[in-house]
Design an enzyme around this catalytic site. Sequence first.
Site, PDB file in Angstrom:
ATOM      1  N   ASN A  85      16.557 -15.165  -1.604  1.00 40.71           N
ATOM      2  CA  ASN A  85      16.852 -16.243  -2.557  1.00 40.71           C
ATOM      3  C   ASN A  85      17.428 -15.619  -3.822  1.00 40.71           C
ATOM      4  OD1 ASN A  85      16.870 -18.732  -3.863  1.00 40.71           O
ATOM      5  ND2 ASN A  85      14.716 -18.597  -4.486  1.00 40.71           N
ATOM      6  N   TRP A  86      18.773 -15.543  -3.855  1.00 44.57           N
ATOM      7  CA  TRP A  86      19.436 -14.905  -5.000  1.00 44.57           C
ATOM      8  C   TRP A  86      19.482 -15.861  -6.185  1.00 44.57           C
ATOM      9  CZ3 TRP A  86      24.651 -12.448  -2.950  1.00 44.57           C
ATOM     10  CH2 TRP A  86      24.351 -11.389  -2.094  1.00 44.57           C
ATOM     11  N   LYS A  87      18.891 -15.460  -7.281  1.00 47.34           N
ATOM     12  CA  LYS A  87      18.952 -16.311  -8.472  1.00 47.34           C
ATOM     13  C   LYS A  87      20.011 -15.798  -9.444  1.00 47.34           C
ATOM     14  CE  LYS A  87      14.170 -17.106  -7.654  1.00 47.34           C
ATOM     15  NZ  LYS A  87      12.800 -17.105  -8.143  1.00 47.34           N
TER      16      LYS A  87
ATOM     17  N   HIS B   6      11.654 -25.972  -4.036  1.00 49.53           N
ATOM     18  CA  HIS B   6      11.240 -24.744  -4.725  1.00 49.53           C
ATOM     19  C   HIS B   6      10.536 -25.135  -6.032  1.00 49.53           C
ATOM     20  CE1 HIS B   6      11.390 -20.888  -6.784  1.00 49.53           C
ATOM     21  NE2 HIS B   6      11.668 -20.329  -5.615  1.00 49.53           N
TER      22      HIS B   6
ATOM     23  N   GLU C 226      10.617 -23.981  -8.896  1.00 48.08           N
ATOM     24  CA  GLU C 226      11.483 -23.992 -10.084  1.00 48.08           C
ATOM     25  C   GLU C 226      12.234 -25.322 -10.185  1.00 48.08           C
ATOM     26  OE1 GLU C 226      13.446 -20.262  -9.306  1.00 48.08           O
ATOM     27  OE2 GLU C 226      11.583 -19.197  -9.756  1.00 48.08           O
TER      28      GLU C 226
ATOM     29  N   GLU D  41       4.432 -20.619  -1.350  1.00 48.69           N
ATOM     30  CA  GLU D  41       4.797 -19.856  -2.545  1.00 48.69           C
ATOM     31  C   GLU D  41       3.893 -20.262  -3.706  1.00 48.69           C
ATOM     32  OE1 GLU D  41       8.920 -18.177  -2.567  1.00 48.69           O
ATOM     33  OE2 GLU D  41       9.149 -20.220  -3.262  1.00 48.69           O
TER      34      GLU D  41
ATOM     35  N   GLY E 203       8.057 -14.403  -9.347  1.00 46.08           N
ATOM     36  CA  GLY E 203       8.695 -13.670 -10.446  1.00 46.08           C
ATOM     37  C   GLY E 203       7.721 -13.028 -11.425  1.00 46.08           C
TER      38      GLY E 203
ATOM     39  N   SER F  17       6.817 -12.694  -5.456  1.00 48.47           N
ATOM     40  CA  SER F  17       6.677 -11.273  -5.812  1.00 48.47           C
ATOM     41  C   SER F  17       6.537 -10.344  -4.609  1.00 48.47           C
ATOM     42  CB  SER F  17       5.514 -11.069  -6.792  1.00 48.47           C
ATOM     43  OG  SER F  17       5.834 -11.656  -8.037  1.00 48.47           O
TER      44      SER F  17
ATOM     45  N   GLY G 100      12.769 -13.247  -3.752  1.00 49.26           N
ATOM     46  CA  GLY G 100      13.679 -13.529  -4.860  1.00 49.26           C
ATOM     47  C   GLY G 100      14.219 -12.229  -5.431  1.00 49.26           C
ATOM     48  N   GLY G 101      13.576 -11.757  -6.495  1.00 51.12           N
ATOM     49  CA  GLY G 101      14.058 -10.587  -7.232  1.00 51.12           C
ATOM     50  C   GLY G 101      14.410  -9.389  -6.367  1.00 51.12           C
TER      51      GLY G 101
HETATM   52  P1  PGA Z   1      10.308 -13.573  -6.444  1.00 53.94           P
HETATM   53  O1  PGA Z   1      10.905 -15.035  -6.155  1.00 53.94           O
HETATM   54  O2  PGA Z   1      10.318 -12.830  -5.142  1.00 53.94           O
HETATM   55  O3  PGA Z   1      11.222 -12.993  -7.451  1.00 53.94           O
HETATM   56  O4  PGA Z   1       8.916 -13.767  -6.928  1.00 53.94           O
HETATM   57  C1  PGA Z   1      10.434 -15.777  -5.091  1.00 53.94           C
HETATM   58  C2  PGA Z   1      11.176 -17.050  -4.965  1.00 53.94           C
HETATM   59  O5  PGA Z   1      12.373 -17.100  -5.217  1.00 53.94           O
HETATM   60  O6  PGA Z   1      10.591 -18.047  -4.604  1.00 53.94           O
END
Ligand code: PGA
Length: 239
Positions: free
Chosen positions: A10-12, A93, A95, A163, A169, A201, A222-223
């Site tokens: 999941n590229w932010k 998600h 977010e 999640e 994050g 994470s 994500g990260g």
């Molecule tokens: P993260 O993000 O791995 O940076 O915690 C997870 C996600 O995008 O849900």
Amino acid sequence: MITAQYFIANWKMNVPALPVWVRDVSQAMLGREAQVVLCPPFTRLSAAQMVLTDTGMALGAQDCHAQENGAYTGDVSALMLRQVGCTHVILGHSERRAQHHETDAMVRAKVACALAHGLTPILCIGESLEVRESGDAEKMVTQQLLACMPDMDDDDEIIIAYEPIWAIGTGKTPGCDEIEAMHAAIKKQLHKRAPLVYGGSVNIGNAADILALPSVDGVLVGGASLDAAQFATIINAGK
Ligand code: PGA
């Protein structure tokens, strides 16, 4: 029976060297039963679709609208995602729930629309730290699952991502026993057998322990997915 584990990126933010990322991750997939789904920002979907051809990786988006078409300036529909080559879409998600005020009912409508267009929804559910500390996490998360699913008889057509909001994050993760307990509670609600992945994470230091858990069918990253070498290490940590 689920054999391959899922590795959902999941590229932010944009990864500039998309072809290099795809090449390095493809190498990590060699000889492994890994199902990789790359979910870049909308603006990168069509470039990603071109470089993913023949790699065995799937393409996903990070959201879609609940309607197929209409006057929704700025939104992207499930139909549009299909047209750009997506097979998957992340929905609900935390977010988006927090920043775009998405309710369970809205997420359910999106899941239904995605399924109607042949996309596999990656449905995110998870509790806040407050709920975790109150001891009600399993109750809340299973209720959220039921509220977001249009039809539990279709649960083999989706991927569920557990999640915990407080883990996304932050560098914090639940203990392996907590993941197992939550996954067991989620699986009790399933009529068929949706793959169930963990997200929040996941990194090169904890991936092996998380992926070794019997209830974990993969990870949503994500990260650590932005860096091809780290994501490749996570894939290699799979069963
Ligand atoms: P993260 O993000 O791995 O940076 O915690 C997870 C996600 O995008 O849900």
